[in-house]
Write an enzyme that holds these catalytic residues in place. Sequence first.
Site, PDB file in Angstrom:
ATOM      1  N   HIS A   1      39.055  35.856  37.685  1.00  0.00           N
ATOM      2  CA  HIS A   1      37.826  35.864  38.092  1.00  0.00           C
ATOM      3  C   HIS A   1      37.271  37.160  38.787  1.00  0.00           C
ATOM      4  O   HIS A   1      36.288  37.597  38.962  1.00  0.00           O
ATOM      5  CB  HIS A   1      37.179  34.633  38.604  1.00  0.00           C
TER       6      HIS A   1
ATOM      7  N   GLU B   1      33.536  34.660  39.387  1.00  0.00           N
ATOM      8  CA  GLU B   1      33.190  36.189  38.939  1.00  0.00           C
ATOM      9  C   GLU B   1      32.008  36.687  39.482  1.00  0.00           C
ATOM     10  O   GLU B   1      31.963  37.743  39.893  1.00  0.00           O
ATOM     11  CB  GLU B   1      33.310  35.983  37.523  1.00  0.00           C
TER      12      GLU B   1
ATOM     13  N   HIS C   1      29.026  31.049  40.656  1.00  0.00           N
ATOM     14  CA  HIS C   1      30.647  31.198  39.878  1.00  0.00           C
ATOM     15  C   HIS C   1      31.482  32.303  40.557  1.00  0.00           C
ATOM     16  O   HIS C   1      31.097  33.281  40.936  1.00  0.00           O
ATOM     17  CB  HIS C   1      30.189  31.727  38.454  1.00  0.00           C
TER      18      HIS C   1
ATOM     19  N   HIS D   1      40.551  28.384  35.020  1.00  0.00           N
ATOM     20  CA  HIS D   1      39.908  27.204  35.199  1.00  0.00           C
ATOM     21  C   HIS D   1      40.322  26.394  34.172  1.00  0.00           C
ATOM     22  O   HIS D   1      39.691  25.788  33.245  1.00  0.00           O
ATOM     23  CB  HIS D   1      38.059  27.092  35.226  1.00  0.00           C
TER      24      HIS D   1
ATOM     25  N   SER E   1      34.320  25.572  33.681  1.00  0.00           N
ATOM     26  CA  SER E   1      34.801  26.993  32.972  1.00  0.00           C
ATOM     27  C   SER E   1      33.415  27.269  32.198  1.00  0.00           C
ATOM     28  O   SER E   1      32.995  26.644  31.423  1.00  0.00           O
ATOM     29  CB  SER E   1      35.806  26.463  31.640  1.00  0.00           C
TER      30      SER E   1
END
Length: 309
Positions: A74, A126, A124, A41, A225
């Site tokens: 991620h 991840e 997100h 990011h 981020s």
Amino acid sequence: MEILLANPRGFCAGVDRAISIVERALDIFEKPIYVRHEVVHNRYVVDGLKSRGAVFVEELDQIPDDSIVIFSAHGVSQAVRTEAKRRDLKIFDATCPLVTKVHMEVTRASRKGIECILIGHQGHPEVEGTMGQYGNDGGGIYLVETVEDVAKLNVKNADNLFYCSQTTLSVDDTADVIDALRAKFPAIDGPRKDDICYATQNRQDAVRDLADKVDVLLVVGAKNSSNSNRLRELADKMGTKAYLIDDATNVQESWFTGINAVGVTAGASAPEVLVQQVITRLKELGGNQVTENPGEEENIVFAVPIELR
């Protein structure tokens, strides 16, 4: 105005590895090289890779058959991985090994039918990838972000639970959520080693050490981020005004009226060149002495896939 630099700051081993994977693929294979999601990011990094022939997409259906695809640091869900294989895409996986560790924890829980609670931020990438490792309909995976989320959470079997976390969270906030989980579900099990990664921990510790020494803290990092946002929030909680900036062009002179010392750090996906540009800008605004604040030394390196060495 003194300029104090946090240590460690900037790139972590997982980010270094992810960028190297894209760079090596661009060197070795015919372009374009497709990357699912921003590999890290940071717009500066992404634009640099775009200029070399990388094409960033959000979904696999944007990629022609038989192409090369790189998964971002991620990580991705099992569904994405399965679809890429079905379409005979050549895969290079830039998932951070510390994210892969969490994936393995969720996969083990899924295989055993243990319900899993993931501590993380909704939306997100991840988190989406980690949630997508769970495939047991007889169990379940749940996302919580706050202590309040834990209070509202209902599970099927409170005696058969496992928790894990996104790797880039606030260490303090996550500890509070884990305490709440243990209080509500005394039988819950967790990872043998914390899921929050070493780089997240070290950069937050560096901000803790620096915040009391400066009047203002600048965090170089992208708005999307996670770990960069946590650094800004931590400084704010400690009573030090903090700003999250993409680069030197965001620095405003009004921030430094009556200021004696300014701190600078960078999120794990922000390159050092952006920090140096911020220092140059601060010098234009009256900064003089630049001091490296001591901190934890990092020597961790993650290898790229053999085919790219």
